[in-house]
Design a protein around this motif. Structure first.
Motif, PDB file in Angstrom:
ATOM      1  N   UNK A   1      90.922 -10.685  43.025  1.00  8.36           N
ATOM      2  CA  UNK A   1      90.790  -9.310  42.536  1.00  8.36           C
ATOM      3  C   UNK A   1      89.771  -8.585  43.403  1.00  8.36           C
ATOM      4  N   UNK A   2      90.259  -7.766  44.331  1.00  7.40           N
ATOM      5  CA  UNK A   2      89.374  -6.985  45.193  1.00  7.40           C
ATOM      6  C   UNK A   2      89.053  -5.667  44.513  1.00  7.40           C
ATOM      7  N   UNK A   3      87.773  -5.426  44.280  1.00 14.47           N
ATOM      8  CA  UNK A   3      87.368  -4.222  43.550  1.00 14.47           C
ATOM      9  C   UNK A   3      87.641  -2.976  44.372  1.00 14.47           C
ATOM     10  N   UNK A   4      88.272  -1.957  43.776  1.00 11.68           N
ATOM     11  CA  UNK A   4      88.531  -0.708  44.499  1.00 11.68           C
ATOM     12  C   UNK A   4      87.269   0.137  44.615  1.00 11.68           C
ATOM     13  N   UNK A   5      87.330   1.144  45.488  1.00 17.07           N
ATOM     14  CA  UNK A   5      86.219   2.083  45.646  1.00 17.07           C
ATOM     15  C   UNK A   5      85.958   2.783  44.311  1.00 17.07           C
ATOM     16  N   UNK A   6      84.705   2.885  43.930  1.00 23.13           N
ATOM     17  CA  UNK A   6      84.345   3.507  42.659  1.00 23.13           C
ATOM     18  C   UNK A   6      83.823   2.516  41.638  1.00 23.13           C
ATOM     19  N   UNK A   7      83.932   1.201  41.941  1.00 18.26           N
ATOM     20  CA  UNK A   7      83.463   0.170  41.029  1.00 18.26           C
ATOM     21  C   UNK A   7      82.452  -0.730  41.731  1.00 18.26           C
TER      22      UNK A   7
ATOM     23  N   UNK B   1      82.570 -12.744  46.048  1.00 15.69           N
ATOM     24  CA  UNK B   1      82.112 -12.676  47.437  1.00 15.69           C
ATOM     25  C   UNK B   1      82.764 -11.488  48.134  1.00 15.69           C
ATOM     26  N   UNK B   2      81.939 -10.702  48.808  1.00 14.73           N
ATOM     27  CA  UNK B   2      82.430  -9.580  49.628  1.00 14.73           C
ATOM     28  C   UNK B   2      83.367  -8.652  48.842  1.00 14.73           C
ATOM     29  N   UNK B   3      82.987  -8.325  47.611  1.00 13.21           N
ATOM     30  CA  UNK B   3      83.768  -7.373  46.826  1.00 13.21           C
ATOM     31  C   UNK B   3      85.010  -7.933  46.170  1.00 13.21           C
ATOM     32  N   UNK B   4      85.191  -9.267  46.199  1.00 19.14           N
ATOM     33  CA  UNK B   4      86.403  -9.872  45.643  1.00 19.14           C
ATOM     34  C   UNK B   4      86.061 -10.908  44.580  1.00 19.14           C
ATOM     35  N   UNK B   5      86.716 -10.783  43.427  1.00 14.72           N
ATOM     36  CA  UNK B   5      86.627 -11.770  42.352  1.00 14.72           C
ATOM     37  C   UNK B   5      87.653 -12.863  42.634  1.00 14.72           C
ATOM     38  N   UNK B   6      87.247 -14.144  42.520  1.00 13.16           N
ATOM     39  CA  UNK B   6      88.170 -15.256  42.749  1.00 13.16           C
ATOM     40  C   UNK B   6      88.073 -16.259  41.611  1.00 13.16           C
TER      41      UNK B   6
ATOM     42  N   UNK C   1      82.348  -7.802  34.710  1.00 15.05           N
ATOM     43  CA  UNK C   1      81.918  -6.432  34.415  1.00 15.05           C
ATOM     44  C   UNK C   1      81.677  -5.670  35.714  1.00 15.05           C
ATOM     45  N   UNK C   2      81.945  -4.361  35.667  1.00 13.35           N
ATOM     46  CA  UNK C   2      81.659  -3.481  36.807  1.00 13.35           C
ATOM     47  C   UNK C   2      81.023  -2.199  36.293  1.00 13.35           C
ATOM     48  N   UNK C   3      80.310  -1.530  37.192  1.00 13.27           N
ATOM     49  CA  UNK C   3      79.755  -0.212  36.872  1.00 13.27           C
ATOM     50  C   UNK C   3      80.568   0.846  37.629  1.00 13.27           C
ATOM     51  N   UNK C   4      80.911   1.931  36.946  1.00 15.58           N
ATOM     52  CA  UNK C   4      81.606   3.053  37.594  1.00 15.58           C
ATOM     53  C   UNK C   4      80.561   3.826  38.390  1.00 15.58           C
ATOM     54  N   UNK C   5      80.671   3.804  39.721  1.00 15.28           N
ATOM     55  CA  UNK C   5      79.631   4.400  40.555  1.00 15.28           C
ATOM     56  C   UNK C   5      79.979   5.827  41.012  1.00 15.28           C
ATOM     57  N   UNK C   6      79.119   6.414  41.831  1.00 19.33           N
ATOM     58  CA  UNK C   6      79.271   7.817  42.238  1.00 19.33           C
ATOM     59  C   UNK C   6      80.536   8.071  43.061  1.00 19.33           C
ATOM     60  N   UNK C   7      81.044   7.021  43.709  1.00 21.77           N
ATOM     61  CA  UNK C   7      82.262   7.189  44.505  1.00 21.77           C
ATOM     62  C   UNK C   7      83.476   7.510  43.636  1.00 21.77           C
ATOM     63  N   UNK C   8      83.326   7.369  42.317  1.00 21.33           N
ATOM     64  CA  UNK C   8      84.444   7.640  41.410  1.00 21.33           C
ATOM     65  C   UNK C   8      84.470   9.088  40.933  1.00 21.33           C
ATOM     66  N   UNK C   9      83.481   9.886  41.308  1.00 19.30           N
ATOM     67  CA  UNK C   9      83.345  11.251  40.770  1.00 19.30           C
ATOM     68  C   UNK C   9      84.569  12.124  41.034  1.00 19.30           C
TER      69      UNK C   9
END
Length: 245
Positions: free
Chosen positions: A111-117, A139-144, A161-169
């Motif tokens: 599961x590679x996290x998309x931009x914004x998380x 590792x490196x933005x990917x859940x395994x 868990x993830x946080x919705x960051x500023x890139x999601x605005x």
């Protein structure tokens, strides 16, 4: 416990027969033609203990044991589909073998996290399995996650868990997609979609329950400026009228 079968009777005051029944599987450590002796120890702590035993002689199987190949079904869930910027959300990925008396081997989840998380450190856990049954890694933005095999029909769940960051605005939606494979090499891609909300307000007017500090401060300042301007204008008009009279 510890490969031992234990039974205890507090007392026996009659002459009835009591039986203890259990089952075992002859595993790969058994050698064909070599006896295996299973001995019990029965002790009433008064008389000398009895040691009844039953030997068995394993034989080679007529043919290799066939293992039915299972089929996995998957799902991805998120606990909040409309989070605000800065909020933490929880994802769950579920995997289940849908065929009784079968085994699915080499189940891999990526599961590679998309931009914004942004991943929350330490939040990746297995809700349903011991760590020996599943390997987890971020590792490196990917859940395994990796299961060597799933031989039951229980639901197996990993959570993070993830946080919705500023890139999601400026994003209307963020779709988080998992890639799940097994020995059949037929990937599945369960996904979960969220719609990020503006942290302060969503639209022209603030919504109930949101953090409205900035918008209310702006409105208050605007009202103060307009009020002072009106007072100054009225005073000027009064002064002009007095001078005219």
């Amino acid at each position: 416990a510890d490969n031992k079968v234990v039974a205890e009777y507090k007392n026996i005051k009659d002459t009835k027969t009591r039986s203890l029944v259990f089952k075992v599987k002859v595993n790969s450590e058994a050698v064909a033609g070599t006896p295996i002796v299973n001995q019990a120890v029965i002790d009433d702590h008064t008389n000398p203990p009895d040691r009844p035993e039953v030997p068995i002689v394993p034989e080679k199987p007529d043919k290799p044991r066939e293992t039915n190949v299972g089929k996995i079904i998957t799902e991805k869930l998120v606990d909040n589909k409309t989070p605000k910027i800065g909020e933490i959300i929880t994802y769950r990925i579920t995997v289940k073998n849908s065929i009784q008396d079968s085994t699915v081997k080499e189940v891999s989840i990526k599961d590679q996290l998309p931009v914004g998380l942004t991943f929350i450190e330490g939040s990746l856990i297995s809700e349903t399995d011991h760590l020996s049954n599943v390997k987890l890694e971020y590792k490196n933005g990917t859940i395994s996650a990796f299961y060597p095999e799933i031989a039951d029909t229980k639901v197996h769940v990993i959570q993070f868990k993830t946080r919705v960051n500023k890139d999601a605005e400026n994003k209307k939606t963020i779709t988080n997609i998992a890639n799940i494979k097994d020995e059949s090499k037929k990937p599945q891609s369960p996904s979960a979609e969220i719609k990020p909300q503006n942290k302060w307000y969503d639209g022209l007017f603030p919504q109930t329950g949101e953090n409205n500090t900035i918008i209310f401060s702006f409105i208050g300042s605007l009202i103060s400026i307009v009020g002072v301007s009106m007072v100054v204008t009225i005073r000027k008009k009064i002064s002009i009228l007095k001078d005219f009279n």
